[in-house]
Design a protein around this motif. Structure first.
Motif, PDB file in Angstrom:
ATOM      1  N   THR A 146      -1.622  -8.420  10.601  1.00 22.52           N
ATOM      2  CA  THR A 146      -0.402  -8.510   9.627  1.00 22.52           C
ATOM      3  C   THR A 146      -0.077  -9.834   9.129  1.00 22.52           C
ATOM      4  OG1 THR A 146       0.042  -6.337  10.205  1.00 22.52           O
ATOM      5  CG2 THR A 146       1.595  -7.532   8.771  1.00 22.52           C
ATOM      6  N   SER A 147       0.271 -10.784  10.082  1.00 20.40           N
ATOM      7  CA  SER A 147       0.681 -11.962   9.715  1.00 20.40           C
ATOM      8  C   SER A 147      -0.374 -12.947   9.003  1.00 20.40           C
ATOM      9  CB  SER A 147       1.238 -12.595  10.977  1.00 20.40           C
ATOM     10  OG  SER A 147       0.030 -12.914  11.889  1.00 20.40           O
ATOM     11  N   SER A 148      -1.620 -12.580   9.136  1.00 13.51           N
ATOM     12  CA  SER A 148      -2.623 -13.645   8.471  1.00 13.51           C
ATOM     13  C   SER A 148      -3.329 -12.783   7.272  1.00 13.51           C
ATOM     14  CB  SER A 148      -3.622 -13.783   9.699  1.00 13.51           C
ATOM     15  OG  SER A 148      -4.259 -12.545  10.128  1.00 13.51           O
ATOM     16  N   TYR A 171      -3.480   7.632   8.116  1.00 10.03           N
ATOM     17  CA  TYR A 171      -3.112   6.808   7.150  1.00 10.03           C
ATOM     18  C   TYR A 171      -1.746   6.209   6.995  1.00 10.03           C
ATOM     19  CZ  TYR A 171      -7.655   5.856   4.458  1.00 10.03           C
ATOM     20  OH  TYR A 171      -9.004   5.261   3.759  1.00 10.03           O
ATOM     21  N   ARG A 172      -0.852   7.121   6.990  1.00 10.44           N
ATOM     22  CA  ARG A 172       0.425   6.998   6.962  1.00 10.44           C
ATOM     23  C   ARG A 172       1.018   5.663   7.797  1.00 10.44           C
ATOM     24  NH1 ARG A 172       4.169  12.078   5.766  1.00 10.44           N
ATOM     25  NH2 ARG A 172       2.822  13.095   3.780  1.00 10.44           N
ATOM     26  N   ARG A 173       0.129   5.200   8.768  1.00 13.18           N
ATOM     27  CA  ARG A 173       0.332   4.158   9.658  1.00 13.18           C
ATOM     28  C   ARG A 173       0.550   2.917   8.723  1.00 13.18           C
ATOM     29  NH1 ARG A 173       3.538   4.409  13.092  1.00 13.18           N
ATOM     30  NH2 ARG A 173       3.656   6.262  13.495  1.00 13.18           N
ATOM     31  N   THR A 176       3.986   0.915   8.297  1.00 17.50           N
ATOM     32  CA  THR A 176       4.441   0.153   9.000  1.00 17.50           C
ATOM     33  C   THR A 176       3.781  -1.293   8.587  1.00 17.50           C
ATOM     34  OG1 THR A 176       4.570   1.915  10.806  1.00 17.50           O
ATOM     35  CG2 THR A 176       4.493  -0.396  11.439  1.00 17.50           C
ATOM     36  N   MET A 177       2.456  -1.318   8.543  1.00 19.68           N
ATOM     37  CA  MET A 177       1.956  -2.608   8.245  1.00 19.68           C
ATOM     38  C   MET A 177       2.391  -3.140   6.808  1.00 19.68           C
ATOM     39  SD  MET A 177      -2.030  -3.271   7.933  1.00 19.68           S
ATOM     40  CE  MET A 177      -2.622  -5.097   7.861  1.00 19.68           C
ATOM     41  N   LEU A 178       2.606  -2.182   5.762  1.00 21.11           N
ATOM     42  CA  LEU A 178       3.209  -2.708   4.477  1.00 21.11           C
ATOM     43  C   LEU A 178       4.509  -3.206   4.742  1.00 21.11           C
ATOM     44  CD1 LEU A 178       1.884   0.126   2.344  1.00 21.11           C
ATOM     45  CD2 LEU A 178       1.394  -1.899   1.626  1.00 21.11           C
ATOM     46  N   ALA A 179       5.322  -2.582   5.453  1.00 20.81           N
ATOM     47  CA  ALA A 179       6.584  -3.082   5.898  1.00 20.81           C
ATOM     48  C   ALA A 179       6.888  -4.432   6.198  1.00 20.81           C
ATOM     49  CB  ALA A 179       7.552  -2.136   6.740  1.00 20.81           C
ATOM     50  N   GLU A 180       5.706  -4.938   7.011  1.00 17.54           N
ATOM     51  CA  GLU A 180       5.828  -5.908   7.554  1.00 17.54           C
ATOM     52  C   GLU A 180       4.993  -7.105   6.950  1.00 17.54           C
ATOM     53  OE1 GLU A 180       4.425  -4.921  11.585  1.00 17.54           O
ATOM     54  OE2 GLU A 180       6.120  -4.067  11.986  1.00 17.54           O
ATOM     55  N   LEU A 181       4.273  -6.800   5.845  1.00 21.48           N
ATOM     56  CA  LEU A 181       3.574  -7.704   5.169  1.00 21.48           C
ATOM     57  C   LEU A 181       4.580  -8.871   4.271  1.00 21.48           C
ATOM     58  CD1 LEU A 181       0.443  -5.939   3.295  1.00 21.48           C
ATOM     59  CD2 LEU A 181       0.465  -7.572   5.354  1.00 21.48           C
ATOM     60  N   PRO A 182       4.207  -9.899   4.485  1.00 18.88           N
ATOM     61  CA  PRO A 182       4.875 -11.234   3.537  1.00 18.88           C
ATOM     62  C   PRO A 182       4.884 -10.546   2.132  1.00 18.88           C
ATOM     63  CG  PRO A 182       3.504 -12.263   5.099  1.00 18.88           C
ATOM     64  CD  PRO A 182       3.081 -10.730   5.355  1.00 18.88           C
ATOM     65  N   ALA A 203       1.726   6.201  -4.233  1.00 18.69           N
ATOM     66  CA  ALA A 203       2.727   5.142  -4.715  1.00 18.69           C
ATOM     67  C   ALA A 203       3.800   5.032  -3.722  1.00 18.69           C
ATOM     68  CB  ALA A 203       2.958   5.161  -6.246  1.00 18.69           C
ATOM     69  N   GLU A 204       4.361   6.432  -3.603  1.00 15.20           N
ATOM     70  CA  GLU A 204       5.476   6.301  -2.711  1.00 15.20           C
ATOM     71  C   GLU A 204       5.197   6.240  -1.234  1.00 15.20           C
ATOM     72  OE1 GLU A 204       8.737  10.042  -1.129  1.00 15.20           O
ATOM     73  OE2 GLU A 204       7.295  10.264  -2.828  1.00 15.20           O
ATOM     74  N   GLN A 205       4.225   6.649  -0.667  1.00 16.50           N
ATOM     75  CA  GLN A 205       3.665   6.609   0.644  1.00 16.50           C
ATOM     76  C   GLN A 205       3.560   5.033   0.927  1.00 16.50           C
ATOM     77  OE1 GLN A 205       3.809   8.563   3.088  1.00 16.50           O
ATOM     78  NE2 GLN A 205       4.233  10.228   1.847  1.00 16.50           N
ATOM     79  N   LEU A 206       3.059   4.243   0.010  1.00 15.69           N
ATOM     80  CA  LEU A 206       2.644   2.834   0.031  1.00 15.69           C
ATOM     81  C   LEU A 206       3.937   1.880   0.008  1.00 15.69           C
ATOM     82  CD1 LEU A 206      -0.498   2.530  -1.992  1.00 15.69           C
ATOM     83  CD2 LEU A 206      -0.349   2.547   0.396  1.00 15.69           C
ATOM     84  N   GLY A 207       5.098   2.897  -0.572  1.00 20.92           N
ATOM     85  CA  GLY A 207       6.168   2.012  -0.746  1.00 20.92           C
ATOM     86  C   GLY A 207       6.238   1.197  -1.663  1.00 20.92           C
TER      87      GLY A 207
END
Length: 731
Positions: A146-148, A171-173, A176-182, A203-207
């Motif tokens: 996620t950080s890279s 897929y809904r995991r 978590t990854m999206l929330a932590e992406l820069p 679109a909603e699920q992806l935040g």
């Protein structure tokens, strides 16, 4: 030249490499360029809903090349199918993009791949959604990834939505990854099969929200760009051909397959049907291979390669061959049986005609389709009491519980239990750790309204698919409307627009051959050899291997309820609504044929082979609560024809019958059956007086545990072997 013009020139050059255009004439479509510009220049999030073959993969491969040149980290593509991954790794290499994949088929490579990613040697990493919640990957690999990450791609993004036809909770995991992406890391979601509701939900699920819709929407520079194009497929000619029964459909395929253009895919609804169709077509000289969820990975790869190279005329496949399989010159898709959703049907037929001007798409609906739909519909999200029971069991445990450990405590079959736990994990009620699952203690609400709405949507889709098969209106227009394509209009190509192209009835001789093949009874019934895990925890001192002297032998059934031969005959006889009565002559004849073939086959009592089974000395029936006449008359007639005594019945304790025992999973069924099935003393004496093998008769088997418990009782009474004979196998 402006920065935008230079970026466009560079993007078109990458596209030329990707498609192998050595003259450099390739140009991105307008919306492909808009998506790439948003990702590379503006670092935005984009949702692309475009038809199969439009070139969604070109967007993320071109964007990857451009971002990597500008110093971004590797692209992470979350992709649902191995076939898709294999295609895309090969495609990426054409543009000089080094792609690697982490999935269940290559665990021996994971450490090497992780090292390559850390060293900057990988441009694209494809991961399956299941990896996102694998404890090791989630806790140790995903944070570094996620950080890279330079670009996150969610392919087949409709899988995120439980309104969609192929919801996958893993897929809904991604949330978590999206929330932590820069915030500067662009995100691309792509799909070909999303109606308006699914598009909004993705679109909603992806935040991400949704502030631009359609190809003309602008949105703000920091908002989400939603690009939705026409879903018409100009190369596809859709048709429906109704034939009297399964034998006619199989015969038609055998006679007409060579007349279909190029090579293609024949879809069936079940694994059993795929096997039947493959066997028959091969018998009549057609180069076809089977491709299902039970096909070994190496065989799948070989089958894909043979189809891509046109070494086979067709793959006979279930939905396991679906999203992402890329063969531009695929000339036809035939469905032997109708999918339950126009949306999933559109997706599957979209495999054809990507790189050719004309491809045939043909639906051959069957009378068994709705029964198969009902079976799969029964595997949806469980009712609240079963969910609460699972949460209570996890909460009461002082350690993580694996799926096998949960099964004796929860009345759900494993696949459904796992799906439910994944949803609960995403909702925060449970957590997957090494060794199994734990409860988090977080309050959780059963969203009954949402689940009911989803089921109503599924029912509406089933009705729409029936209407598609019967419709006299344009078929492509109907499919496009189901996907909320605002530009839907008559296509001018389908059988309703331009006239019937497939009207020939198969010859009587071929129908007779197909009927004979489908009418040949006999499938093996594998015995249970191991007790389910976790039984001691619920009071049963049974674990490990079942002692050989207590096991049943390999048995026989007339057919599987999921096949299109005997399954079509047995489903009405064994349905919950069927009236009980004596065994029909046709079914009895099939049982006699099975026994005759069994006796003369390898190891059979009439084979004359050393070490073969001895001839059965008698027949024992398992008492049936729902179909007593059917099962008892079958046992009586088999005993009479085989000149064997009917020794009696394995009975049930008062008020308990196998038919009333949960069939949700093997551990639950065994827990309920243990002590409920009994062998009356007079039957035990008759068995002991044999001595020799006993033929054990029942109506059908699903988990195999009724046969296993009854066989154990008979073996303990002195039966030399127990040979199960049932009418049908579920599955």
């Amino acid at each position: 030249m402006s920065d935008t013009d230079e970026l466009r020139r560079e993007a078109d050059a990458v596209l030329a490499d990707l498609v192998g255009d050595h003259q450099g004439a390739a140009r991105l479509r307008a919306d492909q360029w808009r998506a790439i510009e948003a990702l590379v220049a503006d670092r935005r999030r984009a949702l692309v809903v475009q038809r199969t073959g439009w070139g969604k993969s070109a967007v993320y491969f071109v964007a990857t090349a451009l971002l990597r040149r500008r110093g971004s980290g590797p692209t992470v593509i979350v992709s649902p199918l191995l076939a898709l991954m294999r295609n895309q790794v090969e495609a990426a290499s054409r543009a000089g993009i080094h792609a690697r994949t982490i999935n269940s088929a290559n665990p021996e490579e994971w450490d090497t791949i992780e090292t390559e990613v850390a060293g900057g040697e990988v441009d694209v990493l494809l991961v399956s959604p299941e990896r996102l919640n694998n404890p090791d990957f989630r806790d140790h690999v995903l944070p570094k990834l996620t950080s890279s990450t330079g670009l996150l791609v969610v392919d087949e993004a409709h899988c995120i939505s439980d309104w969609g036809h192929d919801f996958r909770p893993d897929y809904r995991r991604l949330r978590t990854m999206l929330a932590e992406l820069p915030p500067t890391v662009p995100v691309l979601a792509t799909t070909a099969t999303a109606n308006a509701r699914v598009t909004a939900d993705v679109a909603e699920q992806l935040g991400t929200g949704q502030d631009a819709v359609g190809t003309a929407g602008q949105g703000s520079p920091t908002g989400t760009l939603v690009l939705r194009g026409s879903l018409d497929r100009e190369s596809l000619s859709l048709s429906v051909l109704r034939l009297p029964d399964a034998a006619h459909r199989l015969a038609w395929l055998a006679e007409q397959l060579d007349s279909l253009p190029g090579s293609g895919i024949i879809y069936t609804l079940t694994v059993a049907a795929a096997g039947e169709v493959t066997t028959f077509l091969r018998q009549h000289g057609h180069a076809v291979m089977s491709y299902t969820g039970r096909t070994e990975n190496a065989e799948r790869e070989a089958a894909e390669a043979d189809l891509l190279a046109n070494r086979v005329k067709a793959l006979v496949a279930t939905s396991a061959l679906g999203m992402g399989f890329d063969k531009p010159d695929l000339g036809f898709v035939v469905h032997l049986g109708s999918p339950s959703s126009p949306i999933s049907y559109y997706q599957q037929v979209g495999r054809a005609g990507r790189g050719v001007e004309h491809a045939e798409v043909l639906l051959l609906p069957g009378s068994e389709d709705q029964a198969i739909w009902r079976y799969f519909a029964s595997l949806g999200f469980p009712p609240e009491d079963q969910v609460r029971r699972t949460l209570d069991v996890l909460s009461a445990s002082d350690r993580p519980l694996s799926l096998p450990a949960l099964e004796p405590r929860v009345e759900l079959r494993r696949s459904r239990l796992e799906m439910m736990l994944k949803v609960l994990d995403v909702d925060g009620a449970v957590h997957r750790v090494k060794g199994g699952w734990t409860a988090t203690g977080t309050p959780w609400t059963y969203d009954a309204d949402r689940y009911a709405w989803v089921e109503r949507q599924r029912e509406a889709e089933r009705r729409a698919m029936l209407a598609y098969a019967e419709s006299t209106d344009c078929r492509m227009e109907l499919l496009r409307r189901e996907l909320d394509d605002e530009g839907a209009a008559p296509c001018g190509r389908c059988d309703n627009c331009s006239g019937k192209r497939f009207t020939a009835m198969p010859s009587a001789d071929m129908v007779a051959l197909a009927r004979g093949e489908l009418g040949r009874p006999g499938v093996q019934v594998e015995p249970r050899r191991m007790w389910p895990t976790g039984l001691p925890a619920v009071g049963l001192d049974l674990k490990g291997r079942i002692p050989e002297q207590h096991q049943a032998a390999e048995g026989r059934a007339l057919g599987r309820l999921s096949d299109i031969g005997w399954g079509n005959r047995l489903r009405p006889l064994l349905s919950a609504q069927a009236a009980d009565g004596p065994v029909p002559d046709e079914v009895l004849s099939g049982a006699v044929t099975v026994l005759t073939d069994w006796s003369k086959g390898p190891g059979g009592w009439a084979s004359g082979q050393p070490g073969a089974l001895s001839r059965p000395v008698g027949v024992v029936v398992i008492d049936s609560f729902t179909r007593p006449q059917l099962v008892r008359s079958l046992a009586e007639r088999v005993a009479e024809i085989g000149r064997m005594p009917l020794l009696g019945a394995v009975t049930c304790t008062d008020g308990i019958h196998p038919s009333a025992v949960p069939r949700s999973n093997g551990a639950q069924r065994l827990r309920a059956l243990h002590g409920a099935l009994v062998l009356p003393p007079e039957v035990a004496e008759s068995v002991a007086a044999g001595p020799g093998p006993v033929l054990l008769v029942d109506d059908f088997t699903e988990t195999g545990w009724t046969l296993a418990v009854a066989a154990r009782l008979l073996r303990q009474a002195g039966a030399e072997e127990v040979l199960p004979l049932v009418l049908a196998v579920q599955g």
